[in-house]
Design a protein around this motif. Sequence first.
Motif, mmCIF file in Angstrom:
data_model
loop_
_atom_site.group_PDB
_atom_site.id
_atom_site.type_symbol
_atom_site.label_atom_id
_atom_site.label_comp_id
_atom_site.label_asym_id
_atom_site.label_seq_id
_atom_site.Cartn_x
_atom_site.Cartn_y
_atom_site.Cartn_z
ATOM 1 N N PRO A 145 -22.894 -10.860 3.684
ATOM 2 C CA PRO A 145 -24.031 -10.018 3.239
ATOM 3 C C PRO A 145 -25.469 -11.126 2.872
ATOM 4 O O PRO A 145 -26.668 -10.404 2.968
ATOM 5 N N THR A 146 -24.888 -12.509 3.200
ATOM 6 C CA THR A 146 -26.131 -13.503 3.287
ATOM 7 C C THR A 146 -26.883 -13.247 4.588
ATOM 8 O O THR A 146 -28.090 -14.142 4.425
ATOM 9 N N GLY A 147 -26.174 -12.650 5.456
ATOM 10 C CA GLY A 147 -26.844 -12.825 6.949
ATOM 11 C C GLY A 147 -26.727 -13.960 7.794
ATOM 12 O O GLY A 147 -26.446 -15.202 6.960
ATOM 13 N N PHE A 148 -26.510 -14.075 8.865
ATOM 14 C CA PHE A 148 -26.215 -15.438 9.731
ATOM 15 C C PHE A 148 -24.978 -15.881 9.150
ATOM 16 O O PHE A 148 -24.969 -17.134 8.997
ATOM 17 N N PHE A 149 -24.210 -15.132 8.950
ATOM 18 C CA PHE A 149 -22.908 -15.738 8.583
ATOM 19 C C PHE A 149 -21.987 -16.542 8.823
ATOM 20 O O PHE A 149 -21.292 -17.493 8.573
ATOM 21 N N ARG A 150 -22.071 -16.348 10.415
ATOM 22 C CA ARG A 150 -21.359 -17.165 11.338
ATOM 23 C C ARG A 150 -21.784 -18.449 11.343
ATOM 24 O O ARG A 150 -20.909 -19.540 11.112
ATOM 25 N N ALA A 151 -23.225 -18.815 11.567
ATOM 26 C CA ALA A 151 -23.735 -20.283 11.542
ATOM 27 C C ALA A 151 -23.639 -20.606 10.022
ATOM 28 O O ALA A 151 -23.412 -21.896 9.907
ATOM 29 N N LYS A 152 -23.572 -19.961 8.933
ATOM 30 C CA LYS A 152 -23.698 -20.370 7.719
ATOM 31 C C LYS A 152 -22.225 -20.901 7.296
ATOM 32 O O LYS A 152 -21.959 -21.894 6.642
ATOM 33 N N THR A 153 -21.146 -20.183 7.890
ATOM 34 C CA THR A 153 -19.967 -20.482 7.734
ATOM 35 C C THR A 153 -19.655 -21.903 8.165
ATOM 36 O O THR A 153 -18.919 -22.783 7.743
ATOM 37 N N LYS A 154 -20.074 -21.981 9.762
ATOM 38 C CA LYS A 154 -19.902 -23.328 10.021
ATOM 39 C C LYS A 154 -20.540 -24.370 9.182
ATOM 40 O O LYS A 154 -20.050 -25.690 9.136
ATOM 41 N N SER A 155 -21.751 -24.153 8.566
ATOM 42 C CA SER A 155 -22.428 -25.379 7.870
ATOM 43 C C SER A 155 -21.789 -25.545 6.693
ATOM 44 O O SER A 155 -21.692 -26.739 6.584
ATOM 45 N N VAL A 156 -21.277 -24.684 5.851
ATOM 46 C CA VAL A 156 -20.763 -24.838 4.668
ATOM 47 C C VAL A 156 -19.499 -25.340 4.989
ATOM 48 O O VAL A 156 -18.919 -26.284 3.976
ATOM 49 N N MET A 157 -18.683 -25.372 5.733
ATOM 50 C CA MET A 157 -17.329 -25.802 6.071
ATOM 51 C C MET A 157 -17.624 -27.004 6.582
ATOM 52 O O MET A 157 -16.856 -28.034 6.269
ATOM 53 N N GLY A 158 -18.553 -27.279 7.368
ATOM 54 C CA GLY A 158 -18.994 -28.560 8.281
ATOM 55 C C GLY A 158 -19.240 -29.629 6.948
ATOM 56 O O GLY A 158 -19.055 -30.589 7.033
ATOM 57 N N LEU A 159 -20.154 -29.170 6.105
ATOM 58 C CA LEU A 159 -20.544 -30.282 4.930
ATOM 59 C C LEU A 159 -19.450 -30.337 4.184
ATOM 60 O O LEU A 159 -19.408 -31.561 3.469
ATOM 61 N N SER A 160 -18.703 -29.475 4.017
ATOM 62 C CA SER A 160 -17.521 -29.557 2.892
ATOM 63 C C SER A 160 -16.519 -30.744 3.502
ATOM 64 O O SER A 160 -15.973 -31.667 2.826
ATOM 65 N N LYS A 161 -16.284 -30.736 4.764
ATOM 66 C CA LYS A 161 -15.601 -31.595 5.522
ATOM 67 C C LYS A 161 -16.115 -32.995 5.614
ATOM 68 O O LYS A 161 -15.244 -34.050 5.192
ATOM 69 N N ALA A 162 -17.410 -33.062 5.573
ATOM 70 C CA ALA A 162 -18.207 -34.280 5.752
ATOM 71 C C ALA A 162 -18.033 -34.863 4.291
ATOM 72 O O ALA A 162 -17.713 -36.317 4.245
ATOM 73 N N LEU A 163 -18.146 -34.298 3.263
ATOM 74 C CA LEU A 163 -17.848 -34.573 1.943
ATOM 75 C C LEU A 163 -16.612 -35.243 1.385
ATOM 76 O O LEU A 163 -16.490 -36.167 0.913
ATOM 77 N N VAL A 164 -15.715 -34.726 2.108
ATOM 78 C CA VAL A 164 -14.343 -35.071 2.028
ATOM 79 C C VAL A 164 -14.029 -36.414 2.568
ATOM 80 O O VAL A 164 -13.397 -37.300 2.255
ATOM 81 N N GLU A 165 -14.452 -36.351 3.957
ATOM 82 C CA GLU A 165 -14.192 -37.622 4.738
ATOM 83 C C GLU A 165 -15.233 -38.782 4.664
ATOM 84 O O GLU A 165 -14.500 -39.965 4.774
#
Length: 319
Positions: A145-165
């Motif tokens: 529903p937020t639009g551009f959901f594929r790119a946003k999924t990549k960003s929020v999962m990527g930043l989550s991974k960076a936060l963990v690592e």
Amino acid sequence: MTKEMPAKKAADGNETTARRTAAKKAPAKKVPAKRAPAKKAGAARETADGGVAAKAGGTGGKPESRTALVRRARRINRELAEVYPYAHPELDFENPFQLVVATVLSAQTTDLRVNQTTPALFAKYPTPEDLAAADPEEVEEILRPTGFFRAKTKSVMGLSKALVEEFGGEVPGRLEDLVKLPGVGRKTAFVVLGNAFGRPGITVDTHFQRLVRRWKWTEATEPDKIEAAVGALFPKSDWTMLSHHVIFHGRRICHARKPACGACPIAPICPAYGEGETDPEKAKKLLKYEKGGFPGQRLNPPRSYLDAGGRPAPPLGAG
């Protein structure tokens, strides 16, 4: 007749001599010099830091001193603080992780749509560790529903991974660390710093850019230059709330296409007054959110907003 003619010539000669003498004594008429065309009111000269060194309007183009500009800018902020004492970030969040994710998701959509979407996201993935290990397709479906959901999924999962690592699963509280996260720029970083960590920052979103240019605080167009120019007009301690005041005003009254000038509380000191609807009754119909009697953008707004008459937004799917 021969005796009268010399007398007449003498009289004529005396009259001519008198006229010449008078002409020599009379001051020469001054020819008015052509005036240079008046500068159009509102004309401004951009300074090196992106500020404006000319009066915004109503003074016939008379240059505005730096001191006058600072006073005018701070007066507008004081007026807005009285109009929006409940100004706040309009994204729902309970911790820094939720705020940084919500802010990334707010690109190219409304805060309302993000607030209607994130409850399901955070219910399923409450921590950076959870979101980093999620199935991308499942995250995409939630974020659709937020639009551009594929790119946003990549960003929020990527930043989550960076936060963990890189940060032990915690959101860093420094600008230089935040901007290294996928999808996080200076605007997002300052939202997080100002509202999750209490560290001053200026959020230069589309509303902020539009209004500070309308008010002739700066003629800069690049976000970093706008940030520097406006930041120089205010004490650093004012930056976060200044951002909220300006953004609230841009969303509710000073709209991009149809500013509600006739219902604007700062109309008497606004250099752009008249760009929008000036009739008070017609202008009232342009007001949005609580100013127009409608719900706001947060499902769970601060108590101060509700006490001021604001109404929470409906959840996703509500009629």
